[in-house]
Design an enzyme around this catalytic site. Structure first.
Site, PDB file in Angstrom:
ATOM      1  CG  HIS A  52      -0.211  -0.103   2.534  1.00 24.27           C
ATOM      2  ND1 HIS A  52       0.544   0.906   3.063  1.00 24.27           N
ATOM      3  CD2 HIS A  52      -0.116  -1.139   3.405  1.00 24.27           C
ATOM      4  CE1 HIS A  52       1.052   0.525   4.212  1.00 24.27           C
ATOM      5  NE2 HIS A  52       0.682  -0.739   4.452  1.00 24.27           N
TER       6      HIS A  52
HETATM    7  P1  TYD Z   1      -1.571  -2.570   7.682  1.00 21.30           P
HETATM    8  O1  TYD Z   1      -1.127  -1.145   7.818  1.00 21.30           O
HETATM    9  O2  TYD Z   1      -2.262  -2.956   6.401  1.00 21.30           O
HETATM   10  O3  TYD Z   1      -0.323  -3.528   7.920  1.00 21.30           O
HETATM   11  P2  TYD Z   1       1.029  -3.688   7.083  1.00 21.30           P
HETATM   12  O4  TYD Z   1       1.202  -2.507   6.204  1.00 21.30           O
HETATM   13  O5  TYD Z   1       2.078  -3.772   8.130  1.00 21.30           O
HETATM   14  O6  TYD Z   1       0.935  -4.972   6.336  1.00 21.30           O
HETATM   15  O7  TYD Z   1      -2.491  -2.906   8.923  1.00 21.30           O
HETATM   16  C1  TYD Z   1      -2.934  -4.213   9.190  1.00 21.30           C
HETATM   17  C2  TYD Z   1      -4.198  -4.130  10.023  1.00 21.30           C
HETATM   18  O8  TYD Z   1      -3.962  -3.477  11.258  1.00 21.30           O
HETATM   19  C3  TYD Z   1      -5.306  -3.344   9.315  1.00 21.30           C
HETATM   20  O9  TYD Z   1      -6.539  -4.027   9.548  1.00 21.30           O
HETATM   21  C4  TYD Z   1      -5.344  -2.031  10.043  1.00 21.30           C
HETATM   22  C5  TYD Z   1      -4.812  -2.347  11.415  1.00 21.30           C
HETATM   23  N1  TYD Z   1      -4.042  -1.233  11.993  1.00 21.30           N
HETATM   24  C6  TYD Z   1      -4.566  -0.487  13.035  1.00 21.30           C
HETATM   25  O10 TYD Z   1      -5.695  -0.732  13.512  1.00 21.30           O
HETATM   26  N2  TYD Z   1      -3.840   0.538  13.555  1.00 21.30           N
HETATM   27  C7  TYD Z   1      -2.595   0.856  13.095  1.00 21.30           C
HETATM   28  O11 TYD Z   1      -1.954   1.813  13.594  1.00 21.30           O
HETATM   29  C8  TYD Z   1      -2.062   0.090  11.986  1.00 21.30           C
HETATM   30  C9  TYD Z   1      -0.717   0.405  11.416  1.00 21.30           C
HETATM   31  C10 TYD Z   1      -2.819  -0.941  11.496  1.00 21.30           C
END
Ligand code: TYD
Length: 136
Positions: A52
């Site tokens: 992303h």
């Molecule tokens: P995501 O940012 O997509 O993870 P990565 O980029 O590390 O693969 O986040 C994964 C899940 O966690 C998504 O459902 C959103 C949640 N999340 C939160 O609730 N708070 C946060 O601060 C972050 C970073 C993620």
């Protein structure tokens, strides 16, 4: 934003026979006000994170333990940063697509973020990211 706006920041390292110490302060080593921190751990072998970009959020990523790769793409070119030292922080501005992979066993990714969590700040569609191109 382009990959030229990405910075690998060498953090202060206070050497001490009792063990070393590094630190990071907002508006100093991190070029923004720190609003949130989160961390990624217990990543099973072969798994990938990320996939992303953010519209607004800026981050600094630190490999507090172990190692992993951060693959960054600005829509034109791609660059991989291998993080494996706790005294380096990778500054990733908004508008940069990112993936994280090659996590070593027991690695710990510590991330400092400039905004509150907001799912609407995510672009999770790489084609849309490329078409959008407003940050390029
Ligand atoms: P995501 O940012 O997509 O993870 P990565 O980029 O590390 O693969 O986040 C994964 C899940 O966690 C998504 O459902 C959103 C949640 N999340 C939160 O609730 N708070 C946060 O601060 C972050 C970073 C993620």
């Amino acid at each position: 934003m382009s990959l030229e706006d990405v910075k690998l920041i060498k953090l202060p390292k206070i050497l001490d026979e009792r063990g070393n110490l590094s630190f990071l302060e907002q508006n100093a080593q991190a070029p923004f006000e720190i609003r949130r921190v989160y961390w990624i751990y217990d990543v099973p072998g072969g798994e990938e994170r990320g996939g992303h970009s953010y519209f607004v959020n800026e981050e600094v990523i630190v490999a507090l333990s172990g190692s992993f790769d951060v693959v960054l793409n600005d829509g034109h070119s791609q660059q991989t940063f291998s993080l494996n030292r706790s005294y380096y922080g990778l500054y990733v501005p908004a508008g940069i697509w990112r993936q994280m992979n090659n996590f070593s066993t027991n690695s710990l990714a510590f991330i400092l973020a400039s905004t509150d969590f907001d799912e609407k700040d995510y672009e999770r569609d790489f084609n849309k990211f490329r078409e959008d191109g407003k940050y390029l």
